[in-house]
Structure formats: structure tokens, C-alpha cells
Design an enzyme around this catalytic site. Structure first.
Site, PDB file in Angstrom:
ATOM      1  CB  SER A   1      -0.856   0.066   1.260  1.00  0.00           C
ATOM      2  OG  SER A   1      -1.646  -1.060   1.384  1.00  0.00           O
TER       3      SER A   1
ATOM      4  CG  HIS B   1      -2.857  -1.006  -3.599  1.00  0.00           C
ATOM      5  ND1 HIS B   1      -3.425   0.220  -3.344  1.00  0.00           N
ATOM      6  CD2 HIS B   1      -2.745  -1.615  -2.399  1.00  0.00           C
ATOM      7  CE1 HIS B   1      -3.639   0.335  -2.053  1.00  0.00           C
ATOM      8  NE2 HIS B   1      -3.226  -0.759  -1.452  1.00  0.00           N
TER       9      HIS B   1
ATOM     10  CD  GLU C   1      -4.648   2.868  -5.955  1.00  0.00           C
ATOM     11  OE1 GLU C   1      -5.202   3.963  -5.826  1.00  0.00           O
ATOM     12  OE2 GLU C   1      -3.775   2.462  -5.165  1.00  0.00           O
TER      13      GLU C   1
ATOM     14  CG  ASN D   1      -4.205   4.467   0.761  1.00  0.00           C
ATOM     15  OD1 ASN D   1      -5.321   4.575   1.259  1.00  0.00           O
ATOM     16  ND2 ASN D   1      -3.574   3.308   0.684  1.00  0.00           N
TER      17      ASN D   1
HETATM   18  N1  LIG Z   1      -5.159  -4.973   5.013  1.00  0.00           N
HETATM   19  C1  LIG Z   1      -5.492  -4.118   4.077  1.00  0.00           C
HETATM   20  O1  LIG Z   1      -6.559  -3.493   4.125  1.00  0.00           O
HETATM   21  C2  LIG Z   1      -4.582  -3.898   2.892  1.00  0.00           C
HETATM   22  C3  LIG Z   1      -5.112  -3.308   1.725  1.00  0.00           C
HETATM   23  C4  LIG Z   1      -4.307  -3.169   0.596  1.00  0.00           C
HETATM   24  C5  LIG Z   1      -2.983  -3.593   0.642  1.00  0.00           C
HETATM   25  N2  LIG Z   1      -2.482  -4.136   1.804  1.00  0.00           N
HETATM   26  C6  LIG Z   1      -1.071  -4.598   1.784  1.00  0.00           C
HETATM   27  O2  LIG Z   1      -1.074  -6.010   1.613  1.00  0.00           O
HETATM   28  C7  LIG Z   1       0.044  -6.598   2.314  1.00  0.00           C
HETATM   29  C8  LIG Z   1      -0.484  -7.647   3.283  1.00  0.00           C
HETATM   30  O3  LIG Z   1      -1.374  -7.034   4.196  1.00  0.00           O
HETATM   31  P1  LIG Z   1      -2.344  -7.895   5.138  1.00  0.00           P
HETATM   32  O4  LIG Z   1      -3.247  -6.939   5.789  1.00  0.00           O
HETATM   33  O5  LIG Z   1      -2.880  -9.050   4.385  1.00  0.00           O
HETATM   34  O6  LIG Z   1      -1.271  -8.443   6.216  1.00  0.00           O
HETATM   35  P2  LIG Z   1      -1.435  -9.653   7.222  1.00  0.00           P
HETATM   36  O7  LIG Z   1      -0.531  -9.358   8.362  1.00  0.00           O
HETATM   37  O8  LIG Z   1      -2.873  -9.958   7.480  1.00  0.00           O
HETATM   38  O9  LIG Z   1      -0.835 -10.918   6.404  1.00  0.00           O
HETATM   39  C9  LIG Z   1       0.519 -11.044   6.039  1.00  0.00           C
HETATM   40  C10 LIG Z   1       0.842 -12.537   6.012  1.00  0.00           C
HETATM   41  O10 LIG Z   1       2.128 -12.738   5.432  1.00  0.00           O
HETATM   42  C11 LIG Z   1       2.718 -13.844   6.103  1.00  0.00           C
HETATM   43  N3  LIG Z   1       4.175 -13.858   5.886  1.00  0.00           N
HETATM   44  C12 LIG Z   1       5.113 -13.098   6.471  1.00  0.00           C
HETATM   45  N4  LIG Z   1       6.337 -13.433   6.001  1.00  0.00           N
HETATM   46  C13 LIG Z   1       6.144 -14.406   5.073  1.00  0.00           C
HETATM   47  C14 LIG Z   1       7.017 -15.152   4.233  1.00  0.00           C
HETATM   48  N5  LIG Z   1       8.352 -14.956   4.272  1.00  0.00           N
HETATM   49  N6  LIG Z   1       6.484 -16.075   3.406  1.00  0.00           N
HETATM   50  C15 LIG Z   1       5.155 -16.286   3.366  1.00  0.00           C
HETATM   51  N7  LIG Z   1       4.265 -15.607   4.169  1.00  0.00           N
HETATM   52  C16 LIG Z   1       4.755 -14.688   5.000  1.00  0.00           C
HETATM   53  C17 LIG Z   1       2.338 -13.635   7.552  1.00  0.00           C
HETATM   54  O11 LIG Z   1       2.482 -14.835   8.311  1.00  0.00           O
HETATM   55  C18 LIG Z   1       0.886 -13.171   7.413  1.00  0.00           C
HETATM   56  O12 LIG Z   1      -0.012 -14.264   7.467  1.00  0.00           O
HETATM   57  C19 LIG Z   1       0.791  -5.441   2.941  1.00  0.00           C
HETATM   58  O13 LIG Z   1       1.826  -5.049   2.082  1.00  0.00           O
HETATM   59  C20 LIG Z   1      -0.277  -4.341   3.046  1.00  0.00           C
HETATM   60  O14 LIG Z   1       0.278  -3.051   3.029  1.00  0.00           O
HETATM   61  C21 LIG Z   1      -3.252  -4.318   2.912  1.00  0.00           C
END
Ligand SMILES: NC(=O)c1ccc[n+]([C@@H]2O[C@H](COP(=O)([O-])OP(=O)(O)OC[C@H]3O[C@@H](n4cnc5c(N)ncnc54)[C@H](O)[C@@H]3O)[C@@H](O)[C@H]2O)c1
Length: 386
Positions: free
Chosen positions: A117, A138, A150, A188
Site C-alpha cells: 500500500s 494494489h 491500482e 490513499n
Molecule cells: N489490510 C489491508 O486493508 C490492505 C489493503 C491493501 C494492501 N495491503 C497490503 O497487503 C500486504 C499484506 O497485508 P495484510 O493486511 O494481508 O497483512 P497480514 O498481516 O494480514 O498478512 C501477512 C501474512 O504474510 C505472512 N508472511 C510473512 N512473512 C512471510 C514469508 N516470508 N512467506 C510467506 N508468508 C509470509 C504472515 O504470516 C501473514 O499471514 C501489505 O503489504 C499491506 O500493506 C493491505
């Protein structure tokens, strides 16, 4: 792109996996924590079965979709993928090291995408042996419901990959918009004044939280007022995005965060998820305390003028096209209409006057009018018919 790999099975990864499998792709979902991986698979199964129960998908299709997902704790399972989408925690070094490993596993023409993000796609690409295959895709949360995506090419990205990803997203029933690799991409960045100007109005004692919320929903037609929305997103999450955009834009006062939100976040008053934020929550519903509302049209006009200014500046700086900016706010944050279309309807000259009044009153750079908005006003033109 037949086979899609997804790394990370948290809130986003599992949503992307669900969407990719119902769109007909073979999916490899890789997650480091076995329990999270099992939970994610059970969650996807439940969501797909719910689709079938509601008649949005037939049963055979649901069974086939679930059957297309292969779960693994090893990156090596990504070997045959045509596209790998990374959705691990927001940490630049971690993402770079994962992509470095993935590059040695996948074929030379596999596209690598990040769902980040806030991090620079160009920066991630810079650490790859083949930076031209890196791109940002995104998604918004929850992925299967949110229509906006995006697409962010790094400066190194091969242009045909942008087109490939766009057409794939259209095939998934999404609205892809293309953004330059700049902080906050489109949504954002453009949506920041919805929160920050509302907070500023509240901090100055001009209007109460409930009056500001009602000005935006009742006069503006927004689905949620800014404070209700910040509580919904989580004040910790919303504050972190504001702070990161502020820093990333070299402390441009337009994006300055508010102490009010910082304190709420520090206190653990995160909003709906913690039971208290700007509002107190009972059974997940915000408890309103005011019996009568005394909201002013000027509250709505001021926040809208700041939103339009941000949208115009985003277009002026070549971050995204007029159409993509308007699509991004209507599909990504459910605004009742596109901000540039809204500017045309109100009259661009009027918006410029509102911004100039704020600028002259406060003498703050935060209120400077976008050059594009002023040019359009001077020409007595519009965004759409010009
Ligand atoms: N949550 C949102 O609303 C949102 C929206 C758009 C984008 N994002 C982006 O998406 C990404 C993920 O966000 P999220 O909210 O799903 O996070 P989250 O914390 O829910 O999930 C991340 C997952 O990645 C896993 N992980 C960490 N290291 C790893 C590895 N080496 N190999 C495999 N898995 C691994 C973790 O165990 C975890 O389950 C981030 O970059 C965030 O900025 C989030």
C-alpha cells in the site's frame, strides 16, 4: 496467465487467492505459518460455499474453484507460476528478500507483483535481477468485493506487462486504474483530506464530530462521515497511512497528521474494533450522543474543496489520468461521484475561491490551490468538456 502464486495468506493474500480461483486460475498459496495457511484455506472454502448458497455461483463451479487452490509453506511451490503476487507484511527488506528468492525459483517470463500500500515498487524492482518484470497490483479489502485495483508500474517495468495485468483484472471483474509510483498511489493520496480536513475543523472547535459526519453524509451523500470511517478503518491504521504519506511527500503540510488521531491511536481507542474511538461502540454500532445536528454547509464545502484540490494536483503531477482518478474514488472509497466531475458541477472557479479564502486566512501552504485548478478556472473551462 494461467497459474497464479500468492505469498502471504493474511487478510489480503487469502482474498486475492479466492478471487483468482473463482476467476478460473490455478492458485498456489504460500504462507510461512502453517496455522494461518490452514485458517486461510478454511476461510476461502467458507466464502466460496457461501457464494454458491446465495446462488452467485453453481455448486460444481464452487467445488472446482476450491480444487484449484494448492496450499504450501514453501516458496519452491511457485516454480510453474506465470504471475506471483506478494501480500506479506508491509516491510521493504522482507519483500525484497522474498522476491530475490522467488526470482531464482520461477521462469524468466514470470511477472512479479507486490500488493504493497505504501512502499515504492521501483525500490523493490531495483533489487531484482530482472527489474522489468516487477509491478504493483494494489487490491482493496475485502478483495472479492472491492472492484478497484491500482496498477503501479515501476520506472523499470516493461510496458506490455501493464497491459497484461490490466486485462487480467478486467477479466476478474475489476476496474483497473494506473498510477505512477508515488506515495499512496491514487486512493490513499487523494482521500487524505477527507480525514485530515475533518480533523482540522474539529481541532479548531468549528464543529463537533457528529456535526462534521452529518455534514458529509447528509449534504455530500458520502456513505460514512470521516470520523465514522476512521473508526471503521481503525485509527492506528489510518494514522499510520497519513504519517507515511506525510513523510514520503517530504513533509508537505497538505498531508500533516493530527495529534487528535495520534492520541486516540496511542490510547488504544482504535475505533470499532476496540469498542471505542471517536464514538463508543455497542454491538458494533456507534453510539451518537447529540440529539440535534447543527451542521454547516461550509464544513462540507471546505472538505470537498480540499478533496478536489488533491484530485486536481494528482492529475497535474501526472500521477494518474482524470478518468482513473474519478474511477478510483468512486470504486475504491465509494464516493458518490468523481471529484473532478464534482468540480465541474460546482464550478471550478468557485472551488478556487474557497481554497484562496482558506489560504489567505491561514497563510498556510496546506491550502495552496493546485496550478491545474487555477488554470482551468482562469480559462473558465472544465475538466470534462475541455
Ligand atoms: N489490510 C489491508 O486493508 C490492505 C489493503 C491493501 C494492501 N495491503 C497490503 O497487503 C500486504 C499484506 O497485508 P495484510 O493486511 O494481508 O497483512 P497480514 O498481516 O494480514 O498478512 C501477512 C501474512 O504474510 C505472512 N508472511 C510473512 N512473512 C512471510 C514469508 N516470508 N512467506 C510467506 N508468508 C509470509 C504472515 O504470516 C501473514 O499471514 C501489505 O503489504 C499491506 O500493506 C493491505
Amino acid at each position: 496467465m494461467k497459474k497464479i502464486g500468492i505469498i502471504g495468506a493474511g487478510s489480503m493474500g487469502r482474498g486475492i487467492a479466492q478471487q483468482a480461483s473463482i476467476s478460473g486460475h490455478e492458485v498456489v498459496l504460500v504462507e510461512i505459518q502453517e496455522k494461518t495457511l490452514n485458517d486461510a484455506f478454511a476461510f476461502i472454502q467458507k466464502m466460496i460455499n457461501r457464494f454458491a448458497e446465495k446462488g452467485k455461483m453453481d455448486n460444481t463451479e464452487a467445488v472446482a474453484s476450491i480444487g484449484r487452490i494448492y496450499c504450501s509453506t514453501y516458496l519452491s511451490s511457485l516454480e510453474k507460476c506465470d504471475l506471483v503476487i506478494e501480500a506479506v507484511v508491509e516491510n521493504l527488506e522482507l519483500k525484497k528478500s522474498i522476491f530475490n528468492k522467488v526470482e531464482s525459483i520461477v521462469s524468466a517470463d514470470c511477472i512479479l507483483a507486490s500488493n504493497t500500500s505504501s512502499l515504492s515498487i521501483t525500490n523493490i524492482a531495483g533489487s531484482l535481477r530482472h527489474p522489468e518484470r516487477m509491478i504493483g497490483i494494489h487490491f482493496f479489502n475485502p478483495v472479492p468485493l472491492m472492484k478497484l485495483v491500482e496498477i503501479i508500474p515501476a520506472i523499470q517495468t516493461k510496458s506490455e506487462y501493464v497491459e497484461d495485468c490490466k486485462s487480467m483484472m478486467v477479466g476478474w471483474g475489476k476496474y483497473p486504474v494506473v498510477a505512477k509510483d508515488t506515495p499512496g498511489f491514487i486512493v490513499n493520496k487523494v482521500a487524505r483530506p477527507f480525514y485530515s480536513e475533518a480533523l482540522r475543523i474539529y481541532d479548531e472547535g468549528i464543529a463537533s464530530i457528529e456535526d462534521i459526519d452529518h455534514a458529509m453524509t447528509d449534504l455530500g451523500g458520502f456513505r460514512m462521515g470521516p470520523f465514522t470511517l476512521m473508526d471503521y478503518i481503525g485509527n492506528d491504521v489510518n494514522y499510520a497511512v497519513t504519517e507515511s504519506v506525510f513523510e514520503a511527500f517530504y513533509y508537505d503540510p497538505r498531508y500533516k497528521p493530527s495529534f487528535t488521531q495520534k492520541r486516540l491511536s496511542e490510547a488504544g481507542w482504535l475505533g470499532r474494533k476496540s469498542g471505542r474511538g471517536y464514538y463508543t461502540y455497542v454491538d458494533g454500532k456507534p453510539q451518537k450522543t447529540q440529539e440535534e445536528f447543527h451542521y454547516q454547509k461550509s464544513t462540507f464545502q471546505r472538505i470537498l474543496a480540499m478533496l478536489i484540490n488533491e484530485a486536481a494536483d494528482t492529475m497535474h503531477m501526472g500521477i494518474a489520468s482524470r478518468d482513473d482518478i474519478d474511477l478510483a474514488v468512486t470504486k475504491g472509497v465509494n464516493y458518490p461521484k468523481g471529484l473532478l466531475q464534482w468540480a465541474d458541477e460546482i464550478g471550478v472557479g468557485l472551488v478556487v475561491n474557497q481554497l484562496d479564502e482558506l489560504y489567505h486566512h491561514y497563510r498556510e501552504d496546506r491550502y495552496r490551490c493546485s496550478g491545474l485548478l487555477r488554470t482551468i478556472a482562469e480559462r473558465q473551462s472544465t475538466f470534462y468538456d475541455a
